[in-house]
Design an enzyme around this catalytic site. Sequence first.
Site, mmCIF file in Angstrom:
data_model
loop_
_atom_site.group_PDB
_atom_site.id
_atom_site.type_symbol
_atom_site.label_atom_id
_atom_site.label_comp_id
_atom_site.label_asym_id
_atom_site.label_seq_id
_atom_site.Cartn_x
_atom_site.Cartn_y
_atom_site.Cartn_z
ATOM 1 N N HIS A 128 -10.944 -8.097 -0.204
ATOM 2 C CA HIS A 128 -9.938 -7.035 -0.150
ATOM 3 C C HIS A 128 -8.776 -7.422 -1.067
ATOM 4 O O HIS A 128 -8.436 -8.606 -1.175
ATOM 5 C CB HIS A 128 -9.446 -6.824 1.291
ATOM 6 C CG HIS A 128 -8.550 -5.635 1.413
ATOM 7 N ND1 HIS A 128 -7.207 -5.695 1.120
ATOM 8 C CD2 HIS A 128 -8.811 -4.352 1.747
ATOM 9 C CE1 HIS A 128 -6.684 -4.492 1.280
ATOM 10 N NE2 HIS A 128 -7.635 -3.657 1.660
ATOM 11 N N GLU A 141 -11.815 0.097 -4.199
ATOM 12 C CA GLU A 141 -10.462 0.271 -3.676
ATOM 13 C C GLU A 141 -9.452 -0.028 -4.776
ATOM 14 O O GLU A 141 -9.047 -1.186 -4.960
ATOM 15 C CB GLU A 141 -10.237 -0.700 -2.507
ATOM 16 C CG GLU A 141 -11.196 -0.480 -1.358
ATOM 17 C CD GLU A 141 -10.490 -0.682 -0.028
ATOM 18 O OE1 GLU A 141 -10.633 0.184 0.833
ATOM 19 O OE2 GLU A 141 -9.770 -1.684 0.127
ATOM 20 N N GLY A 175 -2.321 1.484 0.554
ATOM 21 C CA GLY A 175 -1.139 1.174 1.367
ATOM 22 C C GLY A 175 0.034 2.124 1.185
ATOM 23 O O GLY A 175 -0.031 3.108 0.442
HETATM 24 P P1 PGA Z 1 -4.921 2.652 3.225
HETATM 25 O O1 PGA Z 1 -5.668 1.230 3.140
HETATM 26 O O2 PGA Z 1 -5.943 3.668 3.622
HETATM 27 O O3 PGA Z 1 -3.862 2.456 4.269
HETATM 28 O O4 PGA Z 1 -4.343 2.918 1.849
HETATM 29 C C1 PGA Z 1 -6.902 1.153 2.517
HETATM 30 C C2 PGA Z 1 -7.403 -0.255 2.443
HETATM 31 O O5 PGA Z 1 -6.607 -1.182 2.225
HETATM 32 O O6 PGA Z 1 -8.595 -0.473 2.598
#
Ligand code: PGA
Length: 261
Positions: free
Chosen positions: A98, A170, A176
């Site tokens: 991640h 991602e 975020g």
């Molecule tokens: P978010 O996070 O949906 O809050 O943007 C996604 C992630 O970090 O996998």
Amino acid sequence: MAIEQIWIGTNWKMTKTLSEGLSYNKKIQEFTQSFKNPIKLFIIPPFTSLYKIKEELSNGDILLGSQNMHWEDRGAYTGEISPLMLKEIGIDLIELGHSERRQYFNENDQDINKKVHAALRHQFRPLICVGENKEQKDYRISLEILAQQLKICLYGVKKTQLPNIVIAYEPIWAIGEKGTPAEASYVSHIHDHIRSVLENMYGTSALNVPLLYGGSVNTRNFSSYLENKNVNGLFIGRAAWDTKSFEEILKNIDANFTSYL
Ligand code: PGA
């Protein structure tokens, strides 16, 4: 398209204590019971909640993941969690790479590759996260960066091991509170690229690898991402931590399932 399931999951990151996690779990188990379609639902709580939550998920309908894992089975690695520890709990998937792990804990593609092999050795499903940052996107090198991440993270992974691999795209700039949601057309373009990189590496076996999208997915935009056939699911943070918005998203997917395949 060979993938007949839609993968939907959430990484809780460093949120939810054990008691908060248990009540969240109870709610999602209730509303998912009536689902009619093969939605592969997974949750990824913090390590301290895994054992207890696994007990609560006894029927196996919801897959359980861990947010990280060390590549060694045991040893002097203070603060780390080994595959054997997760195996004993009965974890299904291991989230690896991640962007927050890469950004704050200096994980790189080589580390992730070692963890991918450890996960496969112990029959877990590695859920490998890849994604470019804003600067790389602005320089228009996203495709090259993603190809590089995929090639290193999957280095040495054999075609026969591919059925256990799940990839999440991602983009770092979309994740975020401060993230900007990606355009669905951009996500489509990238997912098509990821599929073709995998096809170059593995041939037609790559058509079966689930490719999930994550980054500011919410109740308003989730369906636009699922329209592309190479988007086989969603990996959701904030919008899934609240059971109400998660329920809204999941119920809609169940009701319109075939249109998203
Ligand atoms: P978010 O996070 O949906 O809050 O943007 C996604 C992630 O970090 O996998």
